[in-house]
Motif scaffolding. Sequence first.
Motif, mmCIF file in Angstrom:
data_model
loop_
_atom_site.group_PDB
_atom_site.id
_atom_site.type_symbol
_atom_site.label_atom_id
_atom_site.label_comp_id
_atom_site.label_asym_id
_atom_site.label_seq_id
_atom_site.Cartn_x
_atom_site.Cartn_y
_atom_site.Cartn_z
ATOM 1 N N GLU A 1 0.607 -1.283 -0.023
ATOM 2 C CA GLU A 1 -0.270 -0.313 0.009
ATOM 3 C C GLU A 1 0.737 0.945 -0.116
ATOM 4 O O GLU A 1 0.286 2.472 -0.521
ATOM 5 N N ASP A 2 1.581 1.264 0.967
ATOM 6 C CA ASP A 2 2.662 2.404 0.744
ATOM 7 C C ASP A 2 3.708 2.443 -0.501
ATOM 8 O O ASP A 2 3.695 4.090 -0.814
ATOM 9 N N GLU A 3 3.658 1.418 -0.982
ATOM 10 C CA GLU A 3 4.307 1.844 -3.278
ATOM 11 C C GLU A 3 3.162 2.223 -3.741
ATOM 12 O O GLU A 3 3.384 3.247 -5.025
ATOM 13 N N ARG A 4 1.853 1.943 -3.696
ATOM 14 C CA ARG A 4 1.087 2.497 -4.117
ATOM 15 C C ARG A 4 0.656 3.858 -4.359
ATOM 16 O O ARG A 4 0.496 4.299 -5.350
ATOM 17 N N ALA A 5 0.746 4.658 -3.367
ATOM 18 C CA ALA A 5 0.567 5.903 -2.666
ATOM 19 C C ALA A 5 1.377 6.498 -2.627
ATOM 20 O O ALA A 5 1.552 7.140 -2.556
ATOM 21 N N ALA A 6 3.193 6.411 -2.986
ATOM 22 C CA ALA A 6 4.279 6.815 -3.191
ATOM 23 C C ALA A 6 4.161 7.748 -5.215
ATOM 24 O O ALA A 6 3.456 7.154 -5.701
ATOM 25 N N ALA A 7 4.553 8.597 -4.634
ATOM 26 C CA ALA A 7 5.020 9.051 -5.724
ATOM 27 C C ALA A 7 5.729 8.319 -7.584
ATOM 28 O O ALA A 7 6.894 7.811 -6.785
ATOM 29 N N PRO A 8 5.125 8.298 -8.245
ATOM 30 C CA PRO A 8 5.271 7.014 -9.693
ATOM 31 C C PRO A 8 6.646 7.964 -10.265
ATOM 32 O O PRO A 8 7.025 9.293 -10.146
ATOM 33 N N GLY A 9 7.372 6.878 -10.680
ATOM 34 C CA GLY A 9 8.929 6.786 -11.386
ATOM 35 C C GLY A 9 9.854 7.633 -11.105
ATOM 36 O O GLY A 9 10.256 6.954 -10.477
ATOM 37 N N ILE A 10 10.104 9.187 -10.507
ATOM 38 C CA ILE A 10 10.594 9.846 -10.343
ATOM 39 C C ILE A 10 11.127 9.749 -8.435
ATOM 40 O O ILE A 10 12.633 9.756 -8.552
ATOM 41 N N GLY A 11 9.899 9.240 -7.737
ATOM 42 C CA GLY A 11 10.594 9.375 -6.793
ATOM 43 C C GLY A 11 11.349 7.946 -6.569
ATOM 44 O O GLY A 11 11.924 8.292 -5.250
ATOM 45 N N HIS A 12 10.786 6.834 -7.217
ATOM 46 C CA HIS A 12 11.633 5.402 -6.482
ATOM 47 C C HIS A 12 13.632 6.143 -7.248
ATOM 48 O O HIS A 12 14.108 5.425 -6.390
ATOM 49 N N ALA A 13 13.520 7.117 -8.464
ATOM 50 C CA ALA A 13 14.691 7.084 -8.563
ATOM 51 C C ALA A 13 15.362 7.475 -7.758
ATOM 52 O O ALA A 13 16.588 7.613 -7.917
ATOM 53 N N GLU A 14 14.469 8.918 -7.310
ATOM 54 C CA GLU A 14 15.575 9.830 -6.113
ATOM 55 C C GLU A 14 16.219 8.856 -5.217
ATOM 56 O O GLU A 14 17.685 8.735 -4.418
ATOM 57 N N PHE A 15 15.368 7.849 -4.896
ATOM 58 C CA PHE A 15 15.781 6.638 -3.979
ATOM 59 C C PHE A 15 16.947 5.737 -4.116
ATOM 60 O O PHE A 15 17.819 5.685 -3.938
ATOM 61 N N LEU A 16 17.161 5.790 -5.611
ATOM 62 C CA LEU A 16 18.359 4.809 -6.272
ATOM 63 C C LEU A 16 18.882 5.628 -6.592
ATOM 64 O O LEU A 16 20.121 5.113 -7.876
ATOM 65 N N SER A 17 19.104 7.058 -6.152
ATOM 66 C CA SER A 17 20.498 7.860 -6.808
ATOM 67 C C SER A 17 21.499 7.127 -6.532
ATOM 68 O O SER A 17 22.361 7.512 -7.344
ATOM 69 N N PRO A 18 21.989 6.775 -5.648
ATOM 70 C CA PRO A 18 23.506 6.608 -5.328
ATOM 71 C C PRO A 18 23.922 4.875 -6.546
ATOM 72 O O PRO A 18 25.191 5.529 -6.387
ATOM 73 N N LEU A 19 22.934 5.035 -7.174
ATOM 74 C CA LEU A 19 23.088 3.758 -8.265
ATOM 75 C C LEU A 19 23.942 4.674 -9.339
ATOM 76 O O LEU A 19 24.613 3.468 -9.976
ATOM 77 N N TRP A 20 24.583 5.973 -9.781
ATOM 78 C CA TRP A 20 24.206 6.485 -10.223
ATOM 79 C C TRP A 20 25.425 8.087 -10.153
ATOM 80 O O TRP A 20 25.801 8.298 -10.655
ATOM 81 N N ASN A 21 25.264 8.239 -8.571
ATOM 82 C CA ASN A 21 26.156 8.823 -8.045
ATOM 83 C C ASN A 21 27.266 8.223 -8.021
ATOM 84 O O ASN A 21 28.393 8.136 -6.874
ATOM 85 N N ILE A 22 28.487 8.802 -9.045
ATOM 86 C CA ILE A 22 29.572 8.032 -8.807
ATOM 87 C C ILE A 22 30.544 8.286 -8.210
ATOM 88 O O ILE A 22 31.443 7.739 -7.359
ATOM 89 N N ALA A 23 30.647 9.850 -8.073
ATOM 90 C CA ALA A 23 31.574 10.347 -6.624
ATOM 91 C C ALA A 23 31.254 10.074 -6.227
ATOM 92 O O ALA A 23 32.704 10.077 -5.225
#
Length: 336
Positions: free
Chosen positions: A222-244
């Motif tokens: 239910e929490d994931e259904r209520a979350a902001a779509p797409g971009i919100g999940h990309a924000e959480f996954l940002s360490p995957l492309w934060n090379i620095a």
Amino acid sequence: MPNTLVVFVHGFLSSGESFRRFPEDLLERVNRNTNSTRAFFDTLAYNYSTTGSNDQRVIEFVRFLEERSRSYAQVVLIGHSMGGVLALDAVRRCHPNSDYNRHEGHEQGIDGLYRGAGSPLQQKIHLVISVDSPFFGLHPHVIAVSGARRVGNAINWVSDRFGSAVQSRSAYEDTYSSQETSSSSRSSGWGLLGLAAVATVAVGAAAAYALSSSTRSVQADEDERAAAPGIGHAEFLSPLWNIANMAPRFEDLNNLPIEFHGFYLAVSEFGSSNRSTSLKNFVQIPPDPYRHYFQEIDIQARDEIEAHMGIFRSEFDSAAYYHLLTAVARIIADVL
């Protein structure tokens, strides 16, 4: 009462139930290794939303640990997938002299947290264990091949959560099955990192879809259904492309009183006769300067995503499961 708390941290779009019987089996194995019948530690699963600011999720986890660890002398963190990244960053967040806190925007602590004094947790957490965590990103093969196959099966589930972030299997495959970047991709406004974000979200969603429904709690769903779509999940996954921040995360281990052990999965297909030429990985293999922190776990599966999501199912590949269980139990027994 045990003086140690072992906290299990799940990965993207998952829940604490994804660890299945591993916490109980771990306690039993540690007792066996130490010839004891008493419980050496308590276990706790940390459930959280895998959307929005990754740094905010780190801060929330630190506060959760401070609250729940008050009656314990030491804390051990065990993270699967993105949970391992979150766990290590949370420990770094507790130490004022870590690169994490020296980074621009963290010098005084976001929202005033700690302001150079550090968290009381820095005296408690000395061990972090990760399982198939993408500290250096996902392996390209996962995005280009295995992920594309999985997205085809999960597309309705993905669309329900991400809307327009993932439009179709064919669009995904067209974008990521080639190593070349199209002119339309370069001019889209997202750029390579934006496209990588969408790809990673889609692969992560496909991996989550591969989980049995019994491993996902109703509340997490239910929490994931209520979350902001797409971009919100990309924000959480940002360490995957934060090379620095990838190398500094491990450089901190040289300067902070943290013991870290990581495991990554080496996947061979079921029935493969030539293991040396068929190995695949869900995560990018750590580079040489940091390889000594990691151990390899052999596992058989149809693809990397299935292996990544199946490692805590003892019936999936019992040899891999008990290899991991034995190794983690030995590490914890040494600390205790």
